[in-house]
Structure formats: C-alpha cells, structure tokens
Design a protein around this motif. Sequence first.
Motif, PDB file in Angstrom:
ATOM      1  N   TRP A  58       0.792  -1.227   0.000  1.00  0.00           N
ATOM      2  CA  TRP A  58       0.000   0.000   0.000  1.00  0.00           C
ATOM      3  C   TRP A  58       0.820   1.271   0.000  1.00  0.00           C
ATOM      4  N   GLU A  69      -6.491  -2.741  -8.599  1.00  0.00           N
ATOM      5  CA  GLU A  69      -7.883  -2.396  -8.323  1.00  0.00           C
ATOM      6  C   GLU A  69      -8.589  -1.973  -9.605  1.00  0.00           C
ATOM      7  N   LEU A  72      -9.667  -5.024 -11.339  1.00  0.00           N
ATOM      8  CA  LEU A  72     -10.850  -5.588 -10.666  1.00  0.00           C
ATOM      9  C   LEU A  72     -12.116  -4.825 -11.049  1.00  0.00           C
ATOM     10  N   THR A  76     -15.372  -6.146 -13.122  1.00  0.00           N
ATOM     11  CA  THR A  76     -16.730  -6.032 -12.594  1.00  0.00           C
ATOM     12  C   THR A  76     -17.670  -5.364 -13.588  1.00  0.00           C
ATOM     13  N   VAL A  83     -23.923  -9.577 -18.177  1.00  0.00           N
ATOM     14  CA  VAL A  83     -24.925 -10.434 -17.568  1.00  0.00           C
ATOM     15  C   VAL A  83     -26.273  -9.763 -17.472  1.00  0.00           C
TER      16      VAL A  83
ATOM     17  N   PHE B  35      -7.061  -6.764   0.566  1.00  0.00           N
ATOM     18  CA  PHE B  35      -7.645  -7.758  -0.321  1.00  0.00           C
ATOM     19  C   PHE B  35      -8.309  -8.908   0.437  1.00  0.00           C
ATOM     20  N   GLU B  63     -28.743  -4.250  -5.497  1.00  0.00           N
ATOM     21  CA  GLU B  63     -27.510  -4.251  -6.273  1.00  0.00           C
ATOM     22  C   GLU B  63     -27.062  -2.830  -6.594  1.00  0.00           C
ATOM     23  N   LYS B  70     -19.577   1.041  -4.570  1.00  0.00           N
ATOM     24  CA  LYS B  70     -18.343   0.702  -5.280  1.00  0.00           C
ATOM     25  C   LYS B  70     -17.756   1.915  -5.983  1.00  0.00           C
ATOM     26  N   THR B  74     -14.160   3.389  -4.997  1.00  0.00           N
ATOM     27  CA  THR B  74     -13.085   3.443  -5.992  1.00  0.00           C
ATOM     28  C   THR B  74     -12.522   4.855  -6.115  1.00  0.00           C
ATOM     29  N   GLY B 113      -9.499   0.082   0.430  1.00  0.00           N
ATOM     30  CA  GLY B 113      -9.288  -1.016  -0.494  1.00  0.00           C
ATOM     31  C   GLY B 113     -10.160  -2.214  -0.195  1.00  0.00           C
ATOM     32  N   VAL B 116     -13.510  -1.514  -1.651  1.00  0.00           N
ATOM     33  CA  VAL B 116     -13.546  -1.667  -3.107  1.00  0.00           C
ATOM     34  C   VAL B 116     -13.647  -3.141  -3.490  1.00  0.00           C
ATOM     35  N   VAL B 117     -12.783  -3.973  -2.884  1.00  0.00           N
ATOM     36  CA  VAL B 117     -12.773  -5.397  -3.237  1.00  0.00           C
ATOM     37  C   VAL B 117     -14.103  -6.055  -2.862  1.00  0.00           C
ATOM     38  N   ALA B 120     -16.941  -4.933  -5.196  1.00  0.00           N
ATOM     39  CA  ALA B 120     -16.768  -5.472  -6.547  1.00  0.00           C
ATOM     40  C   ALA B 120     -17.187  -6.935  -6.593  1.00  0.00           C
ATOM     41  N   VAL B 123     -20.998  -7.315  -6.230  1.00  0.00           N
ATOM     42  CA  VAL B 123     -21.715  -6.941  -7.460  1.00  0.00           C
ATOM     43  C   VAL B 123     -21.587  -8.036  -8.509  1.00  0.00           C
ATOM     44  N   ILE B 124     -20.397  -8.630  -8.639  1.00  0.00           N
ATOM     45  CA  ILE B 124     -20.204  -9.711  -9.618  1.00  0.00           C
ATOM     46  C   ILE B 124     -21.134 -10.881  -9.309  1.00  0.00           C
ATOM     47  N   SER B 127     -24.980 -10.038  -9.550  1.00  0.00           N
ATOM     48  CA  SER B 127     -25.539  -9.897 -10.896  1.00  0.00           C
ATOM     49  C   SER B 127     -25.560 -11.226 -11.629  1.00  0.00           C
ATOM     50  N   ILE B 128     -24.651 -12.137 -11.289  1.00  0.00           N
ATOM     51  CA  ILE B 128     -24.701 -13.455 -11.929  1.00  0.00           C
ATOM     52  C   ILE B 128     -25.879 -14.259 -11.387  1.00  0.00           C
ATOM     53  N   LYS B 130     -28.625 -13.135 -10.094  1.00  0.00           N
ATOM     54  CA  LYS B 130     -29.910 -12.518 -10.361  1.00  0.00           C
ATOM     55  C   LYS B 130     -30.482 -12.950 -11.706  1.00  0.00           C
ATOM     56  N   GLU B 131     -29.616 -13.192 -12.664  1.00  0.00           N
ATOM     57  CA  GLU B 131     -30.109 -13.550 -14.005  1.00  0.00           C
ATOM     58  C   GLU B 131     -30.318 -15.049 -14.113  1.00  0.00           C
TER      59      GLU B 131
END
Lengths: 87, 131
Positions: A58, A69, A72, A76, A83, B35, B63, B70, B74, B113, B116-117, B120, B123-124, B127-128, B130-131
């Motif tokens: 960091w 980041e 990442l 996303t 999707v 992380f 979502e 996010k 970020t 950080g 953010v992780v 992210a 959300v990934i 959203s996978i 949900k569909e």
Amino acid sequence: MNRFAAVMVLTLFGAFIFMSVLLLPEFGSYQNKDVANYYLENGFNETGSANIVNSIVWEYRSYDTLGEETVLIIATIGIVLLVRRRV
Amino acid sequence: MNVIIRTSSRILFPFILVFGIYLALHGHLSPGGGFPAGVVLATGFILLVIAYKERKIEHRFTEVSFINLKTIATFALVMVILWGMAIRFILMDTQAPFALWGGGVTFVSNIVGSLVVATALVVIIYSIIKE
C-alpha cells in the motif's frame, strides 16, 4: 525480408533473455537484494506499519495496487454489462 | 434453500462481517490487509444472497446500492493513492509502532481497499445470481 528481420529480432531478444538468466544470482542467495533489505530495515520506521507486506503493497508500490484495483473494477463492469439485461 | 442453511447463514453473517472488519483494521499489524478483508466481507453478503432468494433479500440491500458504494469507494481509493504523500504528511504525528491508529497511509488505504474489493465481488456474484 520481413521474416528475416523478425527472426533476427527474436534471436537478439532471446540472446538477451538467456544472458540475463545466466546473470541471475543463485537461488536463495542473500546478496544483491538491496531493495528487500531496504524494506526490511526502513519499512517499519518509514510507514509505521508492522506488517512489511502491507507497507510494500500500500505504500512503496501503491501505484501497482491502484492498477490491480483498476483491473478488478474493469472486470466487474464487464461482467455486469454482459450479464444484466435491464439497467 | 432449506431452513437449516437459511438459519445458519443468518447466524454466521455478523461473525463473518466482524472478522472482515478485523482483517481490514488490523491489516498493518498482523497478517491480513485490504484484499483478504474485502474477500471475507464479500463472502458474508454472498452467503446471504445464496441462502435467501434474492427477492427476499432485495429490500435489505439492492444491487444498485452496492454499485453506488463501489463507485464511491473506488474514487476514494484513487484519491488516497494519488494524495498519499499529503496524507502521510498529515498523519505523520500519529504514527506509532504497534498502535491501532498509528498505521498512517496503510491504515486508510486498507479500509478503502477492502471496501472496493468487497463491493466489486458482491456486485459480480449478485448480478450473476440474479439472471
């Protein structure tokens, strides 16, 4: 002609890589590690963090972490765009 | 999912969150950091989303709220890293070895950080699913 040039460039590149491999320090040797020794000696005083790995991630190499980041976030955004059907 | 998985995930959820927050706050003192803390925080939310159907969980957190969080996180991370020297200069007096609030820039960027992780990954997966 193009092929000849490409072969020459690749040969030169391979020769440079091979030379640099030959010049590598021996595996596990403690010499020629100025950066690591600098981190171990000064990292605690400079960053105030007892976890040297965290201070490297960091503080000393924070732009590298910013790139991670970014990767990442871009992944996303791509997954969400692929999707989701509705917004 | 059946009632056993739902109940156990509802009981486990706060403990996973506490462990993630501990990893984020203690990142500059012990093994951990941004992380792993973000991944652990995301695991809790993903567990809830998988155990309950997303229709039942959607009134708690949607979502879109995670996407907004996010974005904010970020932006904050980019600002923290770009203005790292200024933040270090401000927090120079609080730097103390083995103190929780003495991490300096590392402390701030660990928290941001991990946010953010975590967002992210949530959300990934969200959203996978949900569909």
